[in-house]
Design an enzyme around this catalytic site. Structure first.
Site, PDB file in Angstrom:
ATOM      1  N   ASP A   1     154.512  51.788 -32.133  1.00 37.76           N
ATOM      2  CA  ASP A   1     153.403  52.720 -31.921  1.00 37.76           C
ATOM      3  C   ASP A   1     153.840  54.110 -32.381  1.00 37.76           C
ATOM      4  OD1 ASP A   1     151.389  51.049 -30.222  1.00 37.76           O
ATOM      5  OD2 ASP A   1     153.330  50.708 -29.287  1.00 37.76           O
TER       6      ASP A   1
ATOM      7  N   ASP B   1     144.861  45.473 -28.204  1.00 34.19           N
ATOM      8  CA  ASP B   1     146.025  46.234 -27.743  1.00 34.19           C
ATOM      9  C   ASP B   1     145.614  47.139 -26.595  1.00 34.19           C
ATOM     10  OD1 ASP B   1     148.326  47.696 -27.416  1.00 34.19           O
ATOM     11  OD2 ASP B   1     148.240  48.698 -29.360  1.00 34.19           O
TER      12      ASP B   1
ATOM     13  N   GLY C   1     146.754  47.091 -22.136  1.00 36.70           N
ATOM     14  CA  GLY C   1     146.571  46.439 -20.846  1.00 36.70           C
ATOM     15  C   GLY C   1     146.502  44.931 -20.928  1.00 36.70           C
TER      16      GLY C   1
END
Length: 250
Positions: free
Chosen positions: A48, A196, A198
């Site tokens: 990320d 993407d 949780g």
């Protein structure tokens, strides 16, 4: 509760892919982390990338991602949660850092919201030898990307607002996934749907899979297990069950 269902969406299965985000990892030991993830059986590893502008956080540069390549052969993907300026000026570095050990294209994900000239960015990723993909924030409608679906290999539906790990899954994204899957099937596009945010080995992953997603990015939802292999196996089982019509209800 678990129920068995049948749906036309399962008539066109795409392979399940489990893709851990390294945000929860020990950043000072990232080489060992990616090696351990490969041994756990993951399909790809996500980095990320955050620049403190598009999202209020700072993470990884291309040099760090490149340094991880010598520790494993599993494919990489970079999600560019960065401003248009940073995406354009550093794009070549991230495409190169995402490539495989033999130069295979790595997945490079550009955000629709951050790039005014989205076609140009996606075309440039392909030109540089990457696998162009596009991401949508939770509030962004599906229409924002329907005209670039012929240019991408993956579309990522964010199920949290990007910037930080450990956030709660937003269940109202299911309609967006269903709409995207319908358009992809109707037009014969060769596109995977990623989710993407949780995502855990529970109803969140199961219902996203039932809606048409096949690539599941999990950070804390995988690292929370006693071992990474247990996390990977648990996520994959829920997805495989969903593709076979066994859906976990909330």
């Amino acid at each position: 509760m678990i129920q068995s269902i049948s749906s036309a969406i399962f008539s066109e299965h795409r392979p399940v892919q489990i893709i851990p985000s390294v945000l929860p990892a020990d950043w000072a030991n990232m080489g060992q982390c990616v090696k351990d993830l490969e041994l756990a059986g993951v399909d790809r590893i996500q980095f990320d990338v955050m620049d403190g502008n598009f999202v209020p956080n700072l993470t990884f540069g291309p040099e760090m991602i490149s340094a991880c390549r010598k520790y494993c052969k599993v494919p990489f993907e970079t999600q560019l949660m960065v401003s248009q300026y940073n995406c354009e000026t550093m794009l070549e570095g991230y495409v190169e850092a995402s490539k495989g050990s033999n130069g295979e294209p790595g997945v490079v994900i550009a955000h629709a919201e951050a790039n005014v000239h989205l076609h140009r960015i996606l075309g440039r990723i392909r030109q540089l030898g990457g696998s162009p993909s596009v991401a949508l924030n939770p509030h962004t409608p599906m229409d924002m990307v329907k005209d670039v679906l012929d240019m991408v290999d993956h579309i990522l539906v964010m199920t949290v607002n990007p910037g930080f790990g450990g956030q709660a899954y937003i269940p109202t994204m299911l309609n967006k996934i269903t709409q995207l899957r319908k358009i992809i099937l109707e037009n014969g596009y060769n596109v995977d749907i990623e989710v993407d945010g949780g995502i855990k080995a529970d109803w969140s992953l199961s219902q996203c899979c039932a809606a048409g997603a096949n690539c599941f990015i999990a950070g804390s939802g995988m690292f929370a297990y006693p071992t990474l292999k247990e996390g990977c196996d648990a996520l994959r089982k829920v997805a495989n069950d969903a593709q076979n019509g066994i859906i976990v209800e909330k």
